[in-house]
Scaffold this motif. Structure first.
Motif, PDB file in Angstrom:
ATOM      1  N   MET A   1       0.979  -1.068   0.009  1.00 58.56           N
ATOM      2  CA  MET A   1       0.010   0.192  -0.003  1.00 58.56           C
ATOM      3  C   MET A   1       0.938   1.155   0.193  1.00 58.56           C
ATOM      4  SD  MET A   1      -0.954   0.905   3.835  1.00 58.56           S
ATOM      5  CE  MET A   1      -1.469   2.571   3.278  1.00 58.56           C
ATOM      6  N   ARG A   2       0.328   2.310  -0.582  1.00 59.70           N
ATOM      7  CA  ARG A   2       0.964   3.639  -0.504  1.00 59.70           C
ATOM      8  C   ARG A   2       0.444   4.506   0.493  1.00 59.70           C
ATOM      9  NH1 ARG A   2       0.819   7.027  -4.405  1.00 59.70           N
ATOM     10  NH2 ARG A   2       2.674   7.604  -4.495  1.00 59.70           N
ATOM     11  N   ARG A   3       1.225   5.466   1.202  1.00 56.61           N
ATOM     12  CA  ARG A   3       0.717   6.059   2.212  1.00 56.61           C
ATOM     13  C   ARG A   3       1.295   7.611   2.209  1.00 56.61           C
ATOM     14  NH1 ARG A   3      -4.194   6.585   4.650  1.00 56.61           N
ATOM     15  NH2 ARG A   3      -3.959   7.244   6.742  1.00 56.61           N
ATOM     16  N   TYR A   4       0.537   8.681   2.011  1.00 52.10           N
ATOM     17  CA  TYR A   4       1.366   9.935   2.427  1.00 52.10           C
ATOM     18  C   TYR A   4       1.456  10.291   3.692  1.00 52.10           C
ATOM     19  CZ  TYR A   4       1.898  14.930   2.606  1.00 52.10           C
ATOM     20  OH  TYR A   4       2.181  16.438   2.703  1.00 52.10           O
ATOM     21  N   VAL A   5       2.749  10.918   3.920  1.00 56.92           N
ATOM     22  CA  VAL A   5       3.159  11.191   5.571  1.00 56.92           C
ATOM     23  C   VAL A   5       3.871  12.675   5.474  1.00 56.92           C
ATOM     24  CG1 VAL A   5       3.548   8.989   6.236  1.00 56.92           C
ATOM     25  CG2 VAL A   5       5.394  10.159   5.192  1.00 56.92           C
ATOM     26  N   ASN A   6       3.495  13.443   6.232  1.00 58.23           N
ATOM     27  CA  ASN A   6       4.124  14.720   6.283  1.00 58.23           C
ATOM     28  C   ASN A   6       5.327  14.675   7.338  1.00 58.23           C
ATOM     29  OD1 ASN A   6       4.209  17.601   5.915  1.00 58.23           O
ATOM     30  ND2 ASN A   6       2.802  17.967   7.515  1.00 58.23           N
ATOM     31  N   GLN A   7       6.415  14.330   6.761  1.00 62.30           N
ATOM     32  CA  GLN A   7       7.604  14.299   7.564  1.00 62.30           C
ATOM     33  C   GLN A   7       8.701  13.895   6.671  1.00 62.30           C
ATOM     34  OE1 GLN A   7       8.163  10.744  10.215  1.00 62.30           O
ATOM     35  NE2 GLN A   7       5.965  10.374   9.905  1.00 62.30           N
TER      36      GLN A   7
END
Length: 273
Positions: A1-7
């Motif tokens: 799966m793909r996941r956006y992270v703000n770091q």
């Protein structure tokens, strides 16, 4: 799966995911330690990693490899979307991202049906950003479309620099040519196709005569999408799809390079498997 992270992300880094990320990955998708996961932060490319630890409150992903792949559109499609209520705006943001728009700017026009109060703006922008990044997780974009703050159309025109290279187009029911005709014929006689196109989508009541005149003075080309009247959210997605079909990702020019790009994509993912 793909996941956006703000770091920040880097090869070899251990990334801790909590709260909503943790709930979705562990409780919804039922991922376990040892499962593969892809993370991206909107700065370009994506990182392939492994879940190395799951606790009651967080999980840890160790990033193994970096893939610099860019799935963005071959042309920059900038949408100025007249503010619309609720799910209609969400729909444009979600589907526009999937279709490859480069940026979106909500605009306030004379006939806009939605007017945001200043105190409502931060929460609304946060929601819109979440919709965009969720769409990117699904469609494979690693650089989300730019989301600009709402602005009055007249103010946007005043602040636009005349030297900007983006081709400016707007819809008008009285336009003498269709968007397809404009792109297929008026721009084909040895001219270089524009790398960037900015399209203004009016509200359901349409842009006023004064607004259309101001846009034309700013250099905008007026086109029509045919004899039927489309809802504003339908118009936005029709415009993006038409641009992609004639000069963008679905065009003949794009087909000439797609085989090479697919080979590179497959080789990259075989390496990461």
């Amino acid at each position: 799966m793909r996941r956006y992270v703000n770091q920040p992300l880097a090869i070899g880094a251990d990334i801790i995911l909590e709260d909503e990320d943790y709930n979705y990955i562990v409780r919804v998708l039922r991922h376990r330690e040892g499962d593969s996961i892809v993370l991206f932060n909107g700065e370009g490319g994506e990182y392939h990693g492994i879940i190395i630890e799951i606790t009651k409150r967080h999980l840890t992903v160790r990033l193994k490899k970096y893939n610099p792949i860019n799935r963005g559109s071959r042309i920059k499609i900038n949408i100025l979307q007249s503010l619309v209520k609720g799910e209609k705006m969400d729909f444009v943001l979600q589907k526009g991202s999937e279709l490859g728009m480069h940026s979106i700017t909500p605009i306030v026009t004379e006939r806009s049906v939605l007017h945001l109060k200043k105190e409502q703006l931060p929460k609304r922008l946060e929601r819109w950003h979440q919709i965009i990044t969720a769409a990117c997780e699904q469609c494979g974009l690693n650089i989300p479309p730019q989301l600009h703050e709402p602005i009055a159309l007249k103010e946007w025109i005043e602040n636009r620099h005349s030297e900007e290279e983006s081709l400016l187009i707007t819809l008008s029911p009285t336009a003498e040519q269709s968007l397809g005709n404009f792109l297929s014929h008026d721009l084909e006689d040895g001219e270089t196709m524009p790398a960037s196109i900015t399209f203004i989508i009016g509200p359901e009541g349409g842009l006023s005569d004064e607004e259309i005149e101001l846009l034309q003075k700013a250099g905008a080309h007026s086109v029509t999408l045919g004899p039927r009247i489309l809802r504003t959210e339908t118009a936005a997605l029709s415009v993006i799809s038409t641009l992609q079909g004639i000069i963008g990702d679905w065009s003949e020019a794009a087909e000439r390079t797609i085989e090479i790009e697919n080979d590179e994509y497959l080789q990259t993912h075989e390496e990461f498997d």
